[in-house]
Every structure is written in C-alpha cells, then in structure tokens.
Design an enzyme around this catalytic site. Structure first.
Site, PDB file in Angstrom:
ATOM      1  N   ARG A 140       0.741  -1.128   0.116  1.00 57.68           N
ATOM      2  CA  ARG A 140       0.152  -0.114  -0.019  1.00 57.68           C
ATOM      3  C   ARG A 140       0.824   1.227   0.108  1.00 57.68           C
ATOM      4  O   ARG A 140       0.403   2.296  -0.471  1.00 57.68           O
ATOM      5  CB  ARG A 140      -0.955   0.111   1.382  1.00 57.68           C
TER       6      ARG A 140
ATOM      7  N   GLU B  53       4.916 -10.411  15.076  1.00 59.65           N
ATOM      8  CA  GLU B  53       4.378 -10.809  16.573  1.00 59.65           C
ATOM      9  C   GLU B  53       4.823 -12.485  16.613  1.00 59.65           C
ATOM     10  O   GLU B  53       5.139 -12.927  17.709  1.00 59.65           O
ATOM     11  CB  GLU B  53       3.032 -11.021  16.405  1.00 59.65           C
TER      12      GLU B  53
HETATM   13  P1  AMP Z   1       3.959  -2.475  11.498  1.00 62.37           P
HETATM   14  O1  AMP Z   1       5.258  -2.824  11.127  1.00 62.37           O
HETATM   15  O2  AMP Z   1       3.322  -3.173  12.546  1.00 62.37           O
HETATM   16  O3  AMP Z   1       4.120  -0.954  11.838  1.00 62.37           O
HETATM   17  O4  AMP Z   1       2.959  -2.559  10.548  1.00 62.37           O
HETATM   18  C1  AMP Z   1       2.584  -1.875   9.366  1.00 62.37           C
HETATM   19  C2  AMP Z   1       2.225  -2.536   8.142  1.00 62.37           C
HETATM   20  O5  AMP Z   1       1.036  -3.458   8.345  1.00 62.37           O
HETATM   21  C3  AMP Z   1       1.729  -1.355   7.202  1.00 62.37           C
HETATM   22  O6  AMP Z   1       2.317  -1.821   5.905  1.00 62.37           O
HETATM   23  C4  AMP Z   1       0.480  -1.663   7.116  1.00 62.37           C
HETATM   24  O7  AMP Z   1      -0.151  -1.631   5.974  1.00 62.37           O
HETATM   25  C5  AMP Z   1       0.127  -3.110   7.995  1.00 62.37           C
HETATM   26  N1  AMP Z   1      -1.004  -2.779   8.970  1.00 62.37           N
HETATM   27  C6  AMP Z   1      -0.653  -2.980  10.371  1.00 62.37           C
HETATM   28  N2  AMP Z   1      -1.821  -3.008  11.021  1.00 62.37           N
HETATM   29  C7  AMP Z   1      -2.547  -2.445  10.562  1.00 62.37           C
HETATM   30  C8  AMP Z   1      -4.085  -2.173  10.640  1.00 62.37           C
HETATM   31  N3  AMP Z   1      -4.514  -2.421  11.585  1.00 62.37           N
HETATM   32  N4  AMP Z   1      -4.622  -1.953   9.514  1.00 62.37           N
HETATM   33  C9  AMP Z   1      -4.400  -1.722   8.026  1.00 62.37           C
HETATM   34  N5  AMP Z   1      -3.150  -2.049   7.942  1.00 62.37           N
HETATM   35  C10 AMP Z   1      -2.326  -2.513   8.885  1.00 62.37           C
END
Ligand code: AMP
Length: 176
Positions: free
Chosen positions: A61, A98
């Site tokens: 995205r 996780e």
């Molecule tokens: P993180 O590495 O935990 O910061 O996760 C970020 C990535 O996971 C991004 O590329 C987001 O598109 C996706 N992502 C994580 N949580 C969500 C959520 N609640 N809704 C949509 N996309 C998410």
C-alpha cells in the site's frame, strides 16, 4: 482544489481482519474516491521536508500513496519489496513479527550516499516494517529525511521504533 475534502471519513474499519481483535484500516474506499485520493496525496505533499531526492514506497500500500506522491512532486519512486520480487542484486533486512520474522529487500543500486529520501506507507502500527525500511535505506548510504504515513495507530509504539527519524502521520487513531 482539494482543501476541505474530508478524506478521513473514507477509511473504513473492518473488525477482526485478518484475525480476531484487529481493527483493519481499509483504505480501498479512499482510493476509489477521486476527490478523496487527490486530497490525501495533497496532504502528504504538504508534509514533505525540503530537498528530497526520491520517495521510497513499502510494498504494497506504500506503493499506491508513494507513487502518487512521487508523481505530484516530480520525484522518482524506489520500491522496498517482499522477498523474491526484485530481480537484480538486493540488500535484505529481517524484522520481527508478532509470530516469526519477515524480510524486506531493496535493489543495491537503488540509492547511494548523498541521496535524501522520504519513506511512505499507508499505516504505522508497531513500526517494524518502517524501521526495517529505514535500515535498508541507510545500508545503501542514503539519508532518511522522514517517514510519512497516512494513518498512525497511536496506541502502538511505532514512533519509539523509529527513534531518531522524523515521523509524520496525517491522522492518528487512538485505541478503544
Ligand atoms: P507495523 O510494521 O506493525 O508498523 O505494521 C505496518 C504495516 O502493516 C503497514 O504496511 C500496514 O499496511 C499494515 N498494518 C498493520 N496494522 C494494520 C491495520 N490495523 N490496518 C491496516 N493495515 C495494517
């Protein structure tokens, strides 16, 4: 003119996706709305730091917003991808999920020292994905001017994971 377009209302909450307990921020209604999509890209452009050479988009995205932003600003787009997608020589970084680890890759010749970039993704959650991307950009000797997100889940420690890097998010979401 996109001023006053309330694009935030076009992001849909989908409960329990992709697993129970997660509220997924679905950007597809925003992308499908011409005025909304233009407005969010304008708002991203307004947060850009000065003297940036390229946009780095994170699969997948981050590609959508990153490509639109790069076009608007007349900049190139560098793609950070999931394993096995980039055809030439890559640098890779592994990062903790996780459960288990994931991996992101960048072409070795995509950037070099002297380049100053902005990393773009749709959403900042724990910050693991963006921190891995920062590591890839720095491995190539380039400088991260900022990480730029449409949405920040402010109840998660994403900013802490990106300590030392400027973080900009257009909207912050608090936990229930
Ligand atoms: P993180 O590495 O935990 O910061 O996760 C970020 C990535 O996971 C991004 O590329 C987001 O598109 C996706 N992502 C994580 N949580 C969500 C959520 N609640 N809704 C949509 N996309 C998410």
């Amino acid at each position: 003119m996109t001023e006053g377009v309330h694009w935030q209302a076009l992001i849909r909450d989908v409960k329990d996706f992709p697993k129970p307990g997660i509220v997924f921020k679905d950007i597809t209604p925003l992308l499908a709305d011409g005025a909304g999509f233009a407005a969010v890209v304008d708002d991203l452009a307004a947060r850009m730091p000065a003297d940036v050479d390229a946009i780095v988009g994170i699969e997948s995205r981050g590609f959508i917003f990153g490509a639109a932003l790069a076009q608007k600003l007349g900049l190139g787009l560098v793609t950070v991808r999931k394993p096995g997608k980039l055809p030439a020589d890559v640098h890779a970084v592994e990062y903790e999920l996780e459960y288990g680890v994931d991996r992101l890759e960048i072409h070795r010749d995509a950037l070099s020292s002297g380049h100053r970039v902005v990393i773009v993704d749709d959403l900042l959650a724990t910050g693991g994905t963006a921190a891995a991307t920062v590591a890839l950009v720095q491995k190539l000797g380039a400088e991260v001017a900022a990480c730029l997100f449409v949405i920040e889940l402010a109840f998660l420690p994403g900013r802490a994971a990106l300590e030392g890097v400027a973080v900009e998010a257009l909207m912050a979401v608090d936990g229930d």
